[in-house]
Design an enzyme around this catalytic site. Structure first.
Site, PDB file in Angstrom:
ATOM      1  N   GLU A   1       0.822  -1.202   0.000  1.00 54.85           N
ATOM      2  CA  GLU A   1       0.000   0.000   0.000  1.00 54.85           C
ATOM      3  C   GLU A   1       0.856   1.253   0.000  1.00 54.85           C
ATOM      4  OE1 GLU A   1      -3.988  -1.599   2.309  1.00 54.85           O
ATOM      5  OE2 GLU A   1      -2.543  -0.425   3.452  1.00 54.85           O
ATOM      6  N   CYS A   2       0.573   2.156  -0.916  1.00 51.44           N
ATOM      7  CA  CYS A   2       1.174   3.489  -0.976  1.00 51.44           C
ATOM      8  C   CYS A   2       2.702   3.400  -1.040  1.00 51.44           C
ATOM      9  CB  CYS A   2       0.699   4.338   0.195  1.00 51.44           C
ATOM     10  SG  CYS A   2       0.806   6.112  -0.132  1.00 51.44           S
ATOM     11  N   GLY A   3       3.408   3.645   0.066  1.00 48.85           N
ATOM     12  CA  GLY A   3       4.860   3.529   0.039  1.00 48.85           C
ATOM     13  C   GLY A   3       5.322   2.151  -0.366  1.00 48.85           C
TER      14      GLY A   3
END
Length: 442
Positions: free
Chosen positions: A321-323
Protein backbone atom coordinates in the site's frame (compact mmCIF):
# COMPACT_ATOMS: atom_id res chain seq x y z
CA UNK A 1 -20.72 0.63 29.45
CA UNK A 2 -19.31 3.65 31.29
CA UNK A 3 -16.01 5.00 29.94
CA UNK A 4 -14.80 8.44 31.14
CA UNK A 5 -13.83 10.30 27.98
CA UNK A 6 -12.97 13.63 26.41
CA UNK A 7 -12.63 14.66 22.77
CA UNK A 8 -10.20 17.38 21.70
CA UNK A 9 -11.45 19.33 18.67
CA UNK A 10 -10.52 22.64 17.05
CA UNK A 11 -11.98 25.27 14.73
CA UNK A 12 -9.41 24.44 12.06
CA UNK A 13 -6.30 22.41 11.26
CA UNK A 14 -3.07 23.65 12.80
CA UNK A 15 -4.66 24.94 16.02
CA UNK A 16 -2.49 22.60 18.11
CA UNK A 17 -4.69 19.60 18.89
CA UNK A 18 -1.76 17.17 18.96
CA UNK A 19 0.39 19.50 21.05
CA UNK A 20 -2.45 19.92 23.56
CA UNK A 21 -3.15 16.17 23.57
CA UNK A 22 0.50 15.39 24.32
CA UNK A 23 0.62 17.94 27.14
CA UNK A 24 -2.62 16.66 28.66
CA UNK A 25 -1.49 13.03 28.40
CA UNK A 26 1.68 13.92 30.30
CA UNK A 27 -0.29 15.67 33.03
CA UNK A 28 -2.79 12.81 33.41
CA UNK A 29 -0.11 10.12 33.46
CA UNK A 30 1.67 12.07 36.18
CA UNK A 31 -1.46 11.53 38.27
CA UNK A 32 -1.05 7.78 37.78
CA UNK A 33 -3.96 7.47 35.33
CA UNK A 34 -4.04 4.99 32.46
CA UNK A 35 -5.19 7.06 29.49
CA UNK A 36 -6.15 5.43 26.19
CA UNK A 37 -5.57 7.69 23.17
CA UNK A 38 -7.62 7.64 19.98
CA UNK A 39 -7.31 9.61 16.74
CA UNK A 40 -10.27 10.60 14.57
CA UNK A 41 -9.79 9.90 10.88
CA UNK A 42 -7.36 7.82 8.84
CA UNK A 43 -4.16 9.53 10.04
CA UNK A 44 -1.10 7.32 10.69
CA UNK A 45 1.28 10.00 11.95
CA UNK A 46 -0.31 11.76 14.94
CA UNK A 47 -0.93 8.36 16.62
CA UNK A 48 2.83 7.72 16.77
CA UNK A 49 3.17 10.76 19.04
CA UNK A 50 0.10 9.86 21.09
CA UNK A 51 1.56 6.41 21.69
CA UNK A 52 4.83 7.88 22.97
CA UNK A 53 2.98 10.14 25.38
CA UNK A 54 0.36 7.64 26.58
CA UNK A 55 2.39 4.42 26.59
CA UNK A 56 -0.62 2.73 24.97
CA UNK A 57 -1.39 1.88 21.33
CA UNK A 58 -3.80 4.42 19.77
CA UNK A 59 -6.71 3.45 17.51
CA UNK A 60 -8.30 5.32 14.60
CA UNK A 61 -11.98 6.23 14.88
CA UNK A 62 -13.37 6.92 11.41
CA UNK A 63 -17.05 7.30 10.57
CA UNK A 64 -16.44 6.74 6.86
CA UNK A 65 -14.78 3.39 7.41
CA UNK A 66 -17.00 2.07 10.20
CA UNK A 67 -20.70 1.88 10.97
CA UNK A 68 -21.98 3.43 14.19
CA UNK A 69 -21.90 0.01 15.85
CA UNK A 70 -18.43 -0.72 14.51
CA UNK A 71 -17.04 2.58 15.73
CA UNK A 72 -18.52 2.10 19.20
CA UNK A 73 -17.16 -1.44 19.26
CA UNK A 74 -13.63 -0.28 18.36
CA UNK A 75 -13.79 2.47 20.98
CA UNK A 76 -14.77 -0.01 23.68
CA UNK A 77 -12.14 -2.47 22.45
CA UNK A 78 -9.38 0.14 22.70
CA UNK A 79 -10.49 1.58 26.04
CA UNK A 80 -10.36 -1.72 27.91
CA UNK A 81 -8.31 -1.38 31.09
CA UNK A 82 -8.02 2.41 30.83
CA UNK A 83 -9.11 4.95 33.41
CA UNK A 84 -9.96 7.52 30.75
CA UNK A 85 -10.13 7.81 26.97
CA UNK A 86 -8.73 10.88 25.20
CA UNK A 87 -9.78 11.31 21.57
CA UNK A 88 -7.86 13.72 19.33
CA UNK A 89 -9.99 15.08 16.50
CA UNK A 90 -9.03 15.68 12.89
CA UNK A 91 -8.93 19.02 11.03
CA UNK A 92 -11.69 21.39 12.18
CA UNK A 93 -14.59 20.10 14.25
CA UNK A 94 -17.03 20.03 11.31
CA UNK A 95 -14.57 19.21 8.50
CA UNK A 96 -15.13 15.82 6.88
CA UNK A 97 -15.98 14.00 3.68
CA UNK A 98 -18.96 16.26 2.94
CA UNK A 99 -19.19 20.07 3.25
CA UNK A 100 -20.97 20.03 6.64
CA UNK A 101 -18.92 17.22 8.15
CA UNK A 102 -21.71 14.71 8.57
CA UNK A 103 -19.35 11.84 7.61
CA UNK A 104 -15.67 11.38 8.44
CA UNK A 105 -15.55 14.35 10.81
CA UNK A 106 -14.69 14.91 14.44
CA UNK A 107 -18.28 16.03 15.01
CA UNK A 108 -19.63 12.71 13.73
CA UNK A 109 -17.43 10.80 16.19
CA UNK A 110 -18.37 13.17 19.04
CA UNK A 111 -22.06 12.47 18.46
CA UNK A 112 -21.60 8.70 18.17
CA UNK A 113 -19.47 8.53 21.32
CA UNK A 114 -21.58 11.10 23.20
CA UNK A 115 -18.21 12.54 24.19
CA UNK A 116 -17.72 15.92 25.91
CA UNK A 117 -15.85 18.17 23.46
CA UNK A 118 -12.98 20.41 24.56
CA UNK A 119 -12.28 23.02 21.89
CA UNK A 120 -8.59 23.78 21.26
CA UNK A 121 -8.25 27.40 20.10
CA UNK A 122 -5.12 29.03 18.70
CA UNK A 123 -5.41 32.16 20.83
CA UNK A 124 -2.41 34.08 19.49
CA UNK A 125 -3.62 37.57 18.56
CA UNK A 126 -7.05 36.92 20.13
CA UNK A 127 -8.77 38.25 23.25
CA UNK A 128 -12.54 38.77 23.61
CA UNK A 129 -13.17 37.33 20.14
CA UNK A 130 -12.63 33.87 21.57
CA UNK A 131 -16.14 33.98 23.07
CA UNK A 132 -18.22 34.39 19.88
CA UNK A 133 -15.92 31.97 18.04
CA UNK A 134 -16.47 29.25 20.63
CA UNK A 135 -20.17 30.09 20.95
CA UNK A 136 -20.63 29.51 17.23
CA UNK A 137 -19.06 26.06 17.41
CA UNK A 138 -20.95 25.30 20.60
CA UNK A 139 -24.37 25.88 19.06
CA UNK A 140 -23.87 24.68 15.50
CA UNK A 141 -25.04 21.06 15.75
CA UNK A 142 -27.24 19.30 18.30
CA UNK A 143 -25.44 16.41 19.94
CA UNK A 144 -22.01 18.06 19.79
CA UNK A 145 -21.49 19.19 23.39
CA UNK A 146 -18.66 21.72 23.75
CA UNK A 147 -17.90 21.78 27.50
CA UNK A 148 -14.80 23.96 27.67
CA UNK A 149 -11.76 25.41 25.96
CA UNK A 150 -8.00 24.90 25.96
CA UNK A 151 -6.11 27.88 24.58
CA UNK A 152 -2.90 27.31 22.64
CA UNK A 153 -0.13 29.82 21.88
CA UNK A 154 -1.07 32.11 24.76
CA UNK A 155 1.14 35.18 25.17
CA UNK A 156 1.24 35.42 28.97
CA UNK A 157 -0.59 34.60 32.17
CA UNK A 158 -2.47 37.89 31.83
CA UNK A 159 -3.49 36.90 28.31
CA UNK A 160 -4.87 33.64 29.73
CA UNK A 161 -6.85 35.61 32.34
CA UNK A 162 -8.39 37.78 29.61
CA UNK A 163 -9.42 34.69 27.65
CA UNK A 164 -10.92 33.15 30.78
CA UNK A 165 -12.94 36.31 31.49
CA UNK A 166 -14.25 36.37 27.90
CA UNK A 167 -15.32 32.72 28.05
CA UNK A 168 -17.09 33.24 31.36
CA UNK A 169 -19.52 35.52 29.51
CA UNK A 170 -20.83 32.49 27.61
CA UNK A 171 -20.66 30.15 30.59
CA UNK A 172 -17.69 28.03 29.48
CA UNK A 173 -14.47 27.40 31.40
CA UNK A 174 -10.90 27.81 30.23
CA UNK A 175 -9.72 24.31 31.15
CA UNK A 176 -6.07 24.84 30.28
CA UNK A 177 -3.60 26.83 28.25
CA UNK A 178 -0.18 26.45 26.65
CA UNK A 179 2.24 29.30 25.93
CA UNK A 180 3.39 30.48 22.55
CA UNK A 181 6.71 28.65 22.39
CA UNK A 182 8.16 27.21 19.17
CA UNK A 183 10.15 24.64 21.16
CA UNK A 184 6.87 22.97 22.19
CA UNK A 185 5.77 22.37 18.60
CA UNK A 186 6.33 19.15 16.64
CA UNK A 187 7.79 19.68 13.11
CA UNK A 188 5.50 19.09 10.11
CA UNK A 189 5.89 17.34 6.77
CA UNK A 190 3.45 16.64 3.90
CA UNK A 191 0.44 18.31 5.59
CA UNK A 192 1.11 16.40 8.80
CA UNK A 193 3.57 15.97 11.62
CA UNK A 194 6.93 14.26 11.42
CA UNK A 195 6.79 10.73 12.80
CA UNK A 196 7.71 10.03 16.41
CA UNK A 197 11.11 8.37 16.24
CA UNK A 198 12.35 10.80 13.60
CA UNK A 199 12.00 13.61 16.11
CA UNK A 200 11.14 13.25 19.77
CA UNK A 201 8.19 15.38 20.88
CA UNK A 202 9.14 17.63 23.83
CA UNK A 203 7.02 15.60 26.23
CA UNK A 204 8.73 16.66 29.46
CA UNK A 205 8.50 20.35 28.56
CA UNK A 206 4.88 19.98 27.44
CA UNK A 207 4.01 18.30 30.73
CA UNK A 208 5.25 21.34 32.62
CA UNK A 209 4.09 24.14 30.32
CA UNK A 210 1.10 26.38 30.85
CA UNK A 211 -1.63 25.65 33.36
CA UNK A 212 -4.50 23.16 33.61
CA UNK A 213 -7.66 22.66 35.63
CA UNK A 214 -7.28 18.88 35.77
CA UNK A 215 -9.99 18.52 38.40
CA UNK A 216 -12.54 20.09 36.08
CA UNK A 217 -11.33 18.07 33.10
CA UNK A 218 -11.63 14.78 34.97
CA UNK A 219 -15.07 15.72 36.27
CA UNK A 220 -16.29 16.45 32.74
CA UNK A 221 -14.85 13.15 31.52
CA UNK A 222 -16.63 11.28 34.31
CA UNK A 223 -19.92 12.94 33.40
CA UNK A 224 -19.94 11.37 29.92
CA UNK A 225 -23.05 9.17 29.69
CA UNK A 226 -22.90 5.36 29.48
CA UNK A 227 -22.48 3.81 26.03
CA UNK A 228 -24.63 0.96 24.72
CA UNK A 229 -23.24 -2.56 24.68
CA UNK A 230 -22.08 -3.70 21.25
CA UNK A 231 -20.59 -6.91 19.83
CA UNK A 232 -16.81 -7.43 20.17
CA UNK A 233 -14.74 -5.62 17.56
CA UNK A 234 -12.56 -8.64 16.74
CA UNK A 235 -13.57 -12.26 16.15
CA UNK A 236 -12.72 -14.93 18.69
CA UNK A 237 -8.94 -15.51 18.37
CA UNK A 238 -7.80 -18.56 16.41
CA UNK A 239 -4.52 -20.42 16.87
CA UNK A 240 -1.68 -19.23 14.63
CA UNK A 241 -1.80 -21.04 11.29
CA UNK A 242 0.08 -18.83 8.84
CA UNK A 243 3.12 -16.54 9.01
CA UNK A 244 2.84 -13.02 7.57
CA UNK A 245 5.96 -10.87 7.25
CA UNK A 246 5.32 -7.13 7.40
CA UNK A 247 7.72 -4.28 6.64
CA UNK A 248 8.50 -2.22 9.74
CA UNK A 249 11.34 0.30 9.82
CA UNK A 250 11.98 3.99 9.21
CA UNK A 251 10.64 3.74 5.65
CA UNK A 252 7.51 1.63 6.22
CA UNK A 253 5.30 1.77 9.28
CA UNK A 254 1.83 2.94 8.26
CA UNK A 255 -0.61 0.26 9.41
CA UNK A 256 -3.90 0.51 11.24
CA UNK A 257 -3.21 -1.32 14.53
CA UNK A 258 -6.71 -2.75 14.56
CA UNK A 259 -6.05 -4.25 11.11
CA UNK A 260 -2.94 -6.03 12.39
CA UNK A 261 -4.90 -7.23 15.41
CA UNK A 262 -7.60 -8.56 13.06
CA UNK A 263 -5.01 -10.60 11.15
CA UNK A 264 -3.68 -12.01 14.42
CA UNK A 265 -7.19 -12.89 15.61
CA UNK A 266 -7.78 -14.74 12.32
CA UNK A 267 -4.68 -16.89 12.82
CA UNK A 268 -1.73 -14.88 11.52
CA UNK A 269 1.66 -14.81 13.20
CA UNK A 270 2.99 -11.36 12.28
CA UNK A 271 6.75 -11.11 11.82
CA UNK A 272 8.34 -7.66 11.33
CA UNK A 273 11.28 -7.18 8.96
CA UNK A 274 13.23 -4.24 7.57
CA UNK A 275 13.57 -3.60 3.83
CA UNK A 276 16.25 -1.10 4.81
CA UNK A 277 18.49 -3.25 6.99
CA UNK A 278 17.67 -6.95 6.58
CA UNK A 279 19.28 -8.98 3.81
CA UNK A 280 16.64 -11.72 3.74
CA UNK A 281 12.93 -12.10 4.38
CA UNK A 282 11.80 -14.04 7.42
CA UNK A 283 10.23 -17.42 6.72
CA UNK A 284 6.64 -16.51 5.86
CA UNK A 285 3.75 -17.37 3.58
CA UNK A 286 2.43 -13.84 2.96
CA UNK A 287 3.94 -10.37 2.74
CA UNK A 288 2.67 -6.92 3.78
CA UNK A 289 4.39 -3.72 2.65
CA UNK A 290 2.69 -0.78 4.37
CA UNK A 291 2.89 2.90 3.69
CA UNK A 292 5.59 5.27 4.87
CA UNK A 293 8.26 7.54 3.44
CA UNK A 294 10.38 5.45 1.05
CA UNK A 295 11.24 8.61 -0.89
CA UNK A 296 13.26 9.85 2.10
CA UNK A 297 15.32 6.66 2.18
CA UNK A 298 15.29 5.75 -1.51
CA UNK A 299 19.08 5.43 -1.79
CA UNK A 300 19.34 3.09 1.19
CA UNK A 301 16.41 0.97 -0.01
CA UNK A 302 17.91 0.73 -3.48
CA UNK A 303 21.35 -0.24 -2.14
CA UNK A 304 19.87 -3.24 -0.30
CA UNK A 305 19.88 -5.44 -3.41
CA UNK A 306 19.54 -8.69 -1.49
CA UNK A 307 16.20 -7.59 -0.03
CA UNK A 308 14.96 -6.22 -3.35
CA UNK A 309 15.69 -9.57 -5.00
CA UNK A 310 14.07 -11.50 -2.15
CA UNK A 311 10.86 -9.52 -2.48
CA UNK A 312 10.89 -9.75 -6.27
CA UNK A 313 11.05 -13.53 -6.00
CA UNK A 314 8.67 -14.03 -3.06
CA UNK A 315 6.19 -16.76 -4.07
CA UNK A 316 3.31 -16.05 -1.68
CA UNK A 317 0.60 -13.35 -1.81
CA UNK A 318 1.80 -9.77 -1.43
CA UNK A 319 -0.18 -6.69 -0.38
CA UNK A 320 1.58 -3.34 -0.81
CA UNK A 321 0.00 0.00 0.00
CA UNK A 322 1.17 3.49 -0.98
CA UNK A 323 4.86 3.53 0.04
CA UNK A 324 4.90 -0.24 -0.38
CA UNK A 325 3.54 0.19 -3.93
CA UNK A 326 6.36 2.63 -4.68
CA UNK A 327 8.89 0.11 -3.37
CA UNK A 328 7.48 -2.69 -5.55
CA UNK A 329 7.80 -0.50 -8.68
CA UNK A 330 10.65 -0.73 -11.16
CA UNK A 331 12.19 2.34 -9.60
CA UNK A 332 11.61 5.63 -7.80
CA UNK A 333 12.45 9.11 -9.07
CA UNK A 334 13.24 11.71 -6.40
CA UNK A 335 13.92 14.92 -8.25
CA UNK A 336 16.40 14.05 -10.99
CA UNK A 337 17.77 11.01 -9.15
CA UNK A 338 16.55 7.51 -10.06
CA UNK A 339 16.71 4.59 -7.62
CA UNK A 340 15.96 1.00 -8.70
CA UNK A 341 13.36 -0.64 -6.46
CA UNK A 342 12.05 -4.22 -6.13
CA UNK A 343 10.79 -4.40 -9.73
CA UNK A 344 7.79 -6.56 -8.83
CA UNK A 345 5.17 -4.34 -10.54
CA UNK A 346 5.35 -2.32 -13.77
CA UNK A 347 6.11 1.39 -13.88
CA UNK A 348 8.40 3.89 -12.23
CA UNK A 349 7.20 6.04 -9.32
CA UNK A 350 7.90 9.74 -9.47
CA UNK A 351 7.48 12.32 -6.70
CA UNK A 352 5.27 15.33 -7.45
CA UNK A 353 4.66 18.66 -5.74
CA UNK A 354 0.92 18.30 -5.16
CA UNK A 355 -0.65 15.52 -3.08
CA UNK A 356 -3.41 13.10 -3.99
CA UNK A 357 -5.67 13.01 -0.97
CA UNK A 358 -9.08 11.72 0.10
CA UNK A 359 -11.40 8.89 1.04
CA UNK A 360 -11.93 6.21 -1.58
CA UNK A 361 -14.59 3.63 -2.35
CA UNK A 362 -13.33 1.22 -4.99
CA UNK A 363 -14.51 -1.82 -6.93
CA UNK A 364 -12.16 -4.75 -7.57
CA UNK A 365 -11.58 -5.23 -11.31
CA UNK A 366 -10.23 -8.79 -10.95
CA UNK A 367 -9.56 -11.38 -8.30
CA UNK A 368 -6.57 -10.54 -6.10
CA UNK A 369 -5.07 -11.44 -2.73
CA UNK A 370 -7.66 -9.34 -0.84
CA UNK A 371 -10.75 -8.78 -2.98
CA UNK A 372 -12.70 -10.81 -5.47
CA UNK A 373 -13.79 -9.20 -8.72
CA UNK A 374 -16.74 -6.89 -8.15
CA UNK A 375 -16.30 -6.50 -4.39
CA UNK A 376 -16.38 -2.95 -2.99
CA UNK A 377 -13.81 -1.74 -0.46
CA UNK A 378 -13.22 1.49 1.41
CA UNK A 379 -9.93 3.17 2.16
CA UNK A 380 -7.95 6.39 2.14
CA UNK A 381 -5.36 7.82 -0.23
CA UNK A 382 -2.62 10.35 0.60
CA UNK A 383 0.61 10.52 -1.39
CA UNK A 384 2.87 12.74 -3.44
CA UNK A 385 4.07 9.97 -5.75
CA UNK A 386 2.61 8.99 -9.12
CA UNK A 387 2.86 5.84 -11.20
CA UNK A 388 1.77 5.48 -14.84
CA UNK A 389 -1.48 3.60 -15.54
CA UNK A 390 -1.06 -0.12 -14.94
CA UNK A 391 -1.72 -2.74 -17.65
CA UNK A 392 -3.57 -4.75 -14.98
CA UNK A 393 -5.27 -2.26 -12.62
CA UNK A 394 -6.65 -3.47 -9.32
CA UNK A 395 -9.44 -0.98 -8.66
CA UNK A 396 -12.03 1.24 -10.30
CA UNK A 397 -13.50 4.16 -8.41
CA UNK A 398 -17.06 3.31 -7.36
CA UNK A 399 -19.45 5.29 -9.52
CA UNK A 400 -16.68 6.37 -11.91
CA UNK A 401 -14.26 5.15 -14.56
CA UNK A 402 -10.90 6.03 -12.98
CA UNK A 403 -8.71 2.98 -12.36
CA UNK A 404 -5.81 2.56 -9.94
CA UNK A 405 -3.20 0.13 -8.65
CA UNK A 406 -2.00 -3.22 -9.96
CA UNK A 407 -2.82 -6.86 -9.39
CA UNK A 408 -1.83 -10.10 -11.07
CA UNK A 409 -3.89 -12.26 -8.73
CA UNK A 410 -1.03 -12.83 -6.32
CA UNK A 411 0.17 -9.24 -5.81
CA UNK A 412 -2.03 -6.29 -4.85
CA UNK A 413 -0.19 -2.96 -5.11
CA UNK A 414 -2.13 0.27 -4.68
CA UNK A 415 -1.93 3.78 -3.33
CA UNK A 416 -5.10 3.12 -1.34
CA UNK A 417 -4.81 2.19 2.33
CA UNK A 418 -7.63 -0.31 2.76
CA UNK A 419 -9.45 -0.44 6.08
CA UNK A 420 -9.73 -4.21 6.46
CA UNK A 421 -11.55 -4.26 9.83
CA UNK A 422 -14.61 -2.93 8.02
CA UNK A 423 -14.35 -5.77 5.47
CA UNK A 424 -12.76 -8.69 7.31
CA UNK A 425 -13.48 -11.03 4.40
CA UNK A 426 -10.48 -9.41 2.68
CA UNK A 427 -8.20 -10.32 5.57
CA UNK A 428 -9.59 -13.88 5.59
CA UNK A 429 -8.96 -14.22 1.85
CA UNK A 430 -5.37 -12.98 2.18
CA UNK A 431 -4.58 -15.46 4.95
CA UNK A 432 -6.28 -18.34 3.13
CA UNK A 433 -4.22 -17.67 -0.02
CA UNK A 434 -1.04 -17.42 2.07
CA UNK A 435 -1.82 -20.70 3.81
CA UNK A 436 -2.43 -22.45 0.50
CA UNK A 437 0.84 -21.07 -0.86
CA UNK A 438 2.59 -23.29 1.67
CA UNK A 439 5.87 -21.34 1.63
CA UNK A 440 7.35 -21.39 5.11
CA UNK A 441 4.51 -23.58 6.38
CA UNK A 442 4.06 -23.75 10.15
Amino acid sequence: MRIPRLLLAAPHSGAGKTTVALALLQRLRALGLRVQPFKVGPDYIDPTHLERAAGRRPYNLDGFFLSEEGLLSLFQHGARGADLALVEGVMGLFDGKDPLGRVGSTAQVAVLLRAPVVLVVDAWGMAGSIAPLVQGFRGFRPGVEVVGVVANRVGSERHAEVLQEALSAIGLPLLGWLPRDPTLEVPERHLGLVLAGEVEPPLEALGQAGAWDLEALLRLAEEAPPLPSVPPFLPEPRPSRVRIAYAWDQAFRFYYPEALELLEALGAELIPFSPLHDEALPQAQGLLLGGGYPELLARELSENRAMREAIRGFPGPVVAECGGYMYLAQGLWVGEAFYPMAGRVPGEARMAERPVLGYREVVALRDGPVARKGEVYRGHEFHYAHLPPSPSPAWRQAGGEEVEGYTDGRVLASFIHLYLPAQPQGARRFLALAERAGFGRL
